[in-house]
Write an enzyme that holds these catalytic residues in place. Structure first.
Site, PDB file in Angstrom:
ATOM      1  N   LYS A  35      56.261  86.930 -21.917  1.00 40.78           N
ATOM      2  CA  LYS A  35      55.574  87.257 -22.886  1.00 40.78           C
ATOM      3  C   LYS A  35      54.289  88.521 -22.296  1.00 40.78           C
ATOM      4  O   LYS A  35      53.991  89.814 -23.654  1.00 40.78           O
ATOM      5  CB  LYS A  35      53.926  86.005 -23.683  1.00 40.78           C
ATOM      6  N   CYS A 263      44.345  74.348 -36.377  1.00 37.77           N
ATOM      7  CA  CYS A 263      42.826  74.113 -36.343  1.00 37.77           C
ATOM      8  C   CYS A 263      42.321  72.129 -36.410  1.00 37.77           C
ATOM      9  O   CYS A 263      41.912  71.855 -35.764  1.00 37.77           O
ATOM     10  CB  CYS A 263      42.122  75.928 -36.255  1.00 37.77           C
TER      11      CYS A 263
END
EC number: 1.1.1.22
Length: 434
Positions: A35, A263
């Site tokens: 990454k 979330c």
């Protein structure tokens, strides 16, 4: 100012890039070397509108760098942000804080001078004090202040949310830390965006209470939608009339297949567990969680009803798989409940999503991926609109109907007018709460 951001996931990357655009010197740390290599080359591993261009600009300026070396990143940093994941812990519904605590221990060992340690991750009330204890245990000589600075970034609109926030919440207990945070957010203060200073526990609670309230609004209008279907009311008209009341507001009053994403599901579960742990049951939140799952299952029954209870060997086109438009995030998406149920019932399912295939292929076996809505509906018995991507809002309905074996639509986001759909040649239409 020099900032270190631990975690180059969604929150950490967006925050780091935006802080660097404010003019701060930012280094993002992540344990994944692949990454980090991608990010150094300007390749963004997530889909977020505007992020790639902003990343490239700040990489070129030299203000933004990426590393796997914690000690190098934390050295001389005036603020160190913890922005790692807090997924639901398997088995009990609590937020999994293992990544937060591991980051805290690494930061503690790397601190060589004073720094403000800022928790950006969404964490239950009391976590910041536990983080401080881990920091001291890792390095008894460490000089730091603890700050809670929860994020309020909507996927698909995260850059705008960071640059033009409704508010910035900062929980702190020392004037020194407050001054550091004030300097970090000075570009926003100069433009008169509100900055709210509180204690640590209040800042932590603001985040959970906000998400739980928004999830409650979504679930409330979905329950009203179910009643509208029985009594002949139109939930879109009902929501419009409700939303005009300034005490209620129109946002999040959109009936659909239930909330999902990274979330609301985990945060409502974590808040419910916190309430149980402190003998203050969050009864409304617990009901919201239960009803939201029922809403997803109700969508399957709606589709089953349109097909007269016969799903086996019927061809169904599903448009939109991510939990919302303008993101590639499949976490807790309604599609992960609905599509496997359709496949399990014997339906032949074709799917189309502008950004969902990369994650969705592994999550949704047994479906056929299509490049366009028109390809997906060819010979289909039903088209289901599950995520309201813009490209699905302006379809040529007549063209769509002609390609289908049986032109029927389940519009689970209420983006089309039922009369227009029928005028275009569809024989049956079902929305939500209509």
């Amino acid at each position: 100012m020099r900032i270190a951001v631990v975690g180059a996931g969604y929150v950490g990357l967006v925050s780091g890039v935006c802080f660097s655009d404010f003019g701060h010197e930012v280094v993002c740390i992540d344990s994944d070397p692949d990454k980090i290599l991608q990010l150094r080359q300007g390749v963004v591993p997530i889909y977020e509108p505007g992020l790639e261009d902003l990343l490239a600009r700040n990489l070129a300026s030299g203000r933004l760098t990426f590393t796997t070396d914690m000690a190098q990143a934390v050295d001389e940093a005036e603020a160190v942000f913890i922005a790692v994941g807090t997924p639901t812990r398997r088995g009990d519904g609590h937020a999994d804080l293992s990544y937060v605590m591991a980051a805290a221990a690494d930061i503690g060992r790397a601190l060589t001078g004073y720094a403000v340690v800022v928790t950006k991750s969404t964490v239950p009330v009391g976590t910041n004090r536990k983080v401080a204890a881990v920091l001291r245990e890792a390095n008894p000589q460490a000089s730091f202040d603890m700050v809670s600075n929860p994020e309020f970034l909507r996927e698909g609109a995260a850059i705008d949310d960071f640059m033009r926030p409704d508010r910035v919440v900062i929980g702190t207990e020392t004037e020194r830390a407050r001054k550091v945070m004030a300097e970090l957010y000075r570009p926003l203060s100069l433009r008169e965006f509100p900055v709210v200073y509180t204690g640590l526990e209040s800042a932590e609670m603001i985040k959970y209470a906000s998400n739980a309230f928004l999830a409650t609004k979504i679930t409330f209008i979905n329950e009203i939608a179910a009643l509208c279907e029985r009594v002949g009311a139109d939930v879109k008209a009902v929501a419009k009339g409700m939303g005009m009341d300034g005490r209620i507001g129109s946002k999040f009053l959109h009936a659909g297949p239930g909330y999902g994403g990274s979330c609301f599901p985990k945060d409502t579960r974590a808040l419910a567990r916190s309430g149980q742990d402190h003998a203050v049951p969050m009864q409304i939140v617990e009901t919201v969680i239960k009803v939201n799952e029922e809403v997803k299952r109700r969508m399957f029954l709606k589709i089953e009803d349109l097909l007269d209870g016969r799903l086996r060997d019927r061809t169904i086109a599903v448009l939109g798989l991510t939990f919302k438009p303008n993101t590639d995030d499949m976490r807790e998406a309604p599609s992960l409940t609905l599509v496997p149920a359709l496949v399990g019932a014997g339906a032949k399912v074709r799917v189309c999503d502008p950004q969902g295939q990369r994650e969705g292929e592994a999550l949704l076996p047994g479906v056929k991926w299509c490049d366009s809505a028109y390809q997906a509906v060819q010979g289909a018995d039903l088209v289901v609109i599950l995520t309201e991507w813009n490209e699905f809002r302006a379809l040529d309905l007549a063209r769509l109907a002609k390609r289908m074996a049986v032109p029927q639509m389940a519009d689970l986001r209420n983006i089309y007018d039922p009369d227009e759909v029928r005028a275009a040649g569809f024989v049956r239409y079902a929305g939500v709460g209509r």
